[in-house]
Scaffold this motif. Structure first.
Motif, mmCIF file in Angstrom:
data_model
loop_
_atom_site.group_PDB
_atom_site.id
_atom_site.type_symbol
_atom_site.label_atom_id
_atom_site.label_comp_id
_atom_site.label_asym_id
_atom_site.label_seq_id
_atom_site.Cartn_x
_atom_site.Cartn_y
_atom_site.Cartn_z
ATOM 1 N N ARG A 125 0.833 -1.202 0.000
ATOM 2 C CA ARG A 125 0.000 0.000 0.000
ATOM 3 C C ARG A 125 0.871 1.257 0.000
ATOM 4 N NH1 ARG A 125 -4.877 -0.415 4.185
ATOM 5 N NH2 ARG A 125 -5.394 1.469 3.028
ATOM 6 N N VAL A 126 1.676 1.349 -1.018
ATOM 7 C CA VAL A 126 2.544 2.508 -1.236
ATOM 8 C C VAL A 126 2.534 2.799 -2.730
ATOM 9 C CG1 VAL A 126 4.027 2.014 0.751
ATOM 10 C CG2 VAL A 126 4.587 1.048 -1.492
ATOM 11 N N PRO A 127 2.964 3.990 -3.139
ATOM 12 C CA PRO A 127 3.029 4.268 -4.579
ATOM 13 C C PRO A 127 3.917 3.256 -5.299
ATOM 14 C CG PRO A 127 3.247 6.302 -3.334
ATOM 15 C CD PRO A 127 3.294 5.183 -2.332
ATOM 16 N N GLY A 128 3.486 2.832 -6.450
ATOM 17 C CA GLY A 128 4.244 1.861 -7.233
ATOM 18 C C GLY A 128 3.520 1.555 -8.522
ATOM 19 N N ASN A 129 3.942 0.496 -9.192
ATOM 20 C CA ASN A 129 3.290 0.124 -10.440
ATOM 21 C C ASN A 129 3.517 -1.349 -10.730
ATOM 22 O OD1 ASN A 129 5.555 -0.280 -12.637
ATOM 23 N ND2 ASN A 129 6.159 1.546 -11.466
ATOM 24 N N PHE A 130 2.649 -1.892 -11.549
ATOM 25 C CA PHE A 130 2.860 -3.219 -12.132
ATOM 26 C C PHE A 130 2.526 -3.096 -13.610
ATOM 27 C CE2 PHE A 130 -1.423 -3.068 -10.377
ATOM 28 C CZ PHE A 130 -2.216 -3.498 -11.432
ATOM 29 N N HIS A 131 3.231 -3.834 -14.425
ATOM 30 C CA HIS A 131 3.039 -3.671 -15.860
ATOM 31 C C HIS A 131 3.379 -4.955 -16.604
ATOM 32 C CE1 HIS A 131 7.081 -2.174 -14.693
ATOM 33 N NE2 HIS A 131 7.489 -2.854 -15.750
ATOM 34 N N ILE A 132 2.837 -5.039 -17.803
ATOM 35 C CA ILE A 132 3.128 -6.143 -18.711
ATOM 36 C C ILE A 132 4.274 -5.701 -19.612
ATOM 37 C CG2 ILE A 132 2.184 -7.726 -20.427
ATOM 38 C CD1 ILE A 132 0.800 -7.876 -17.722
ATOM 39 N N SER A 133 5.323 -6.521 -19.677
ATOM 40 C CA SER A 133 6.481 -6.137 -20.481
ATOM 41 C C SER A 133 7.204 -7.390 -20.974
ATOM 42 C CB SER A 133 7.446 -5.269 -19.657
ATOM 43 O OG SER A 133 8.139 -6.066 -18.713
ATOM 44 N N THR A 134 8.273 -7.167 -21.715
ATOM 45 C CA THR A 134 9.124 -8.266 -22.197
ATOM 46 C C THR A 134 10.483 -8.251 -21.494
ATOM 47 O OG1 THR A 134 9.977 -6.883 -24.001
ATOM 48 C CG2 THR A 134 8.007 -8.200 -24.458
ATOM 49 N N HIS A 135 10.586 -7.548 -20.357
ATOM 50 C CA HIS A 135 11.868 -7.402 -19.669
ATOM 51 C C HIS A 135 12.408 -8.720 -19.136
ATOM 52 C CE1 HIS A 135 10.589 -2.962 -18.808
ATOM 53 N NE2 HIS A 135 11.039 -3.135 -20.038
ATOM 54 N N SER A 136 11.520 -9.671 -18.841
ATOM 55 C CA SER A 136 11.976 -10.931 -18.253
ATOM 56 C C SER A 136 12.482 -11.920 -19.298
ATOM 57 C CB SER A 136 10.832 -11.581 -17.468
ATOM 58 O OG SER A 136 9.724 -11.847 -18.314
ATOM 59 N N SER A 137 12.324 -11.599 -20.563
ATOM 60 C CA SER A 137 12.738 -12.516 -21.626
ATOM 61 C C SER A 137 14.178 -12.230 -22.057
ATOM 62 C CB SER A 137 11.797 -12.379 -22.833
ATOM 63 O OG SER A 137 12.230 -13.187 -23.901
ATOM 64 N N ASN A 138 14.955 -13.300 -22.196
ATOM 65 C CA ASN A 138 16.336 -13.138 -22.665
ATOM 66 C C ASN A 138 16.391 -12.754 -24.137
ATOM 67 O OD1 ASN A 138 17.418 -13.836 -20.146
ATOM 68 N ND2 ASN A 138 17.289 -16.033 -20.623
ATOM 69 N N ILE A 139 15.374 -13.176 -24.878
ATOM 70 C CA ILE A 139 15.291 -12.842 -26.303
ATOM 71 C C ILE A 139 14.095 -11.926 -26.504
ATOM 72 C CG2 ILE A 139 15.043 -13.751 -28.644
ATOM 73 C CD1 ILE A 139 16.178 -16.383 -27.635
ATOM 74 N N GLN A 140 14.309 -10.801 -27.101
ATOM 75 C CA GLN A 140 13.237 -9.838 -27.313
ATOM 76 C C GLN A 140 12.518 -10.117 -28.637
ATOM 77 O OE1 GLN A 140 12.242 -7.326 -25.049
ATOM 78 N NE2 GLN A 140 13.538 -8.685 -23.816
ATOM 79 N N PRO A 141 11.198 -9.874 -28.677
ATOM 80 C CA PRO A 141 10.456 -10.089 -29.929
ATOM 81 C C PRO A 141 10.880 -9.087 -30.999
ATOM 82 C CG PRO A 141 9.082 -8.967 -28.324
ATOM 83 C CD PRO A 141 10.342 -9.359 -27.599
ATOM 84 N N GLU A 142 10.642 -9.469 -32.222
ATOM 85 C CA GLU A 142 11.037 -8.595 -33.332
ATOM 86 C C GLU A 142 10.226 -7.303 -33.330
ATOM 87 O OE1 GLU A 142 11.486 -8.780 -38.230
ATOM 88 O OE2 GLU A 142 10.800 -10.531 -37.083
ATOM 89 N N TYR A 143 8.940 -7.424 -33.001
ATOM 90 C CA TYR A 143 8.073 -6.247 -32.952
ATOM 91 C C TYR A 143 7.467 -6.139 -31.550
ATOM 92 C CZ TYR A 143 8.426 -6.673 -38.021
ATOM 93 O OH TYR A 143 8.902 -6.781 -39.301
#
Length: 217
Positions: A125-143
């Motif tokens: 219960r403090v300021p923050g954020n959660f988000h969907i991303s590709t940061h956890s992937s070792n290989i990034q998608p082309e697009y």
């Protein structure tokens, strides 16, 4: 003796053969009976109908959720496969999780080109954020096209099964939010403010959902 007592009667009864029904009298009688019946029905309705009472609290310490808030999200990312996307969580207390996997289900969509993520987790219960991303992937998608559809996003306890809740949409304003008409290769930010709520039914069962508002930018 009884004849003398009846002599004090000030509400004397007129013999029936001296009375005569009239249309005006019938109309007045019908109106009076209808009016009385409506009043009885309204009073009975309000008597058997539960009253929803709203109260304002500074906090809800008895909820057992004073430190952490449950979050449930169900979202489809249309153009990035499941192997690339994940949930990242961070806040002002120093929490920084990349690729949160507990209580997370990923289902391929769009012939494997997209991914539906269904996850439950807790936030501080403090300021923050959660988000969907590709940061956890070792290989990034082309697009990196993050177009998406939010099927459900809720905070706190579920209100399913509770019918008499005023302004129910305030608990899930992002339900079925379609963001597929935005340009590709841009980020999507939702600024949200959440408010704790106590809901108690007639059986004294309490739930602790959260109402929230959002601004998309």
């Amino acid at each position: 003796m009884s004849d003398k007592a009846r002599g004090f009667d000030i509400y004397r009864k007129i013999p029936k053969d001296l009375t005569q029904p009239t249309t005006t009298g019938a109309a007045i009688s019908i109106i009076c009976v209808s009016f009385i019946s409506i009043l009885i029905f309204i009073e009975l309705y309000y008597f058997i109908t539960p009253e929803v009472v709203s109260e304002l609290f500074v906090d809800i310490p008895e909820s057992g959720q004073a430190d952490r808030i449950p979050v449930h999200i169900d979202i489809s990312v249309l153009n990035i496969a499941c192997q690339y996307v994940g949930i990242d969580i961070q806040d002002d207390l120093g929490r920084h999780e990349v690729g949160f996997i507990d209580n997370t289900l990923k289902t391929p969509e769009n012939n494997g080109l997209g991914c539906r993520i269904n996850a439950s987790f807790k936030i501080n219960r403090v300021p923050g954020n959660f988000h969907i991303s590709t940061h956890s992937s070792n290989i990034q998608p082309e697009y990196g096209d993050m177009k998406h559809v939010i099927h459900e996003l809720t905070f706190g306890d579920s209100i399913k099964g509770f019918r008499r809740i005023p302004n129910r949409k305030a608990f899930h304003p992002l339900r079925r939010f379609n963001n597929t008409n935005r340009p590709s290769h841009i980020s999507h930010d939702y600024l949200m403010k959440i408010v704790p709520t106590i809901y108690e039914d007639l059986g004294y069962v309490r739930r602790y959902p959260y109402q929230f508002t959002f601004v998309y930018r």
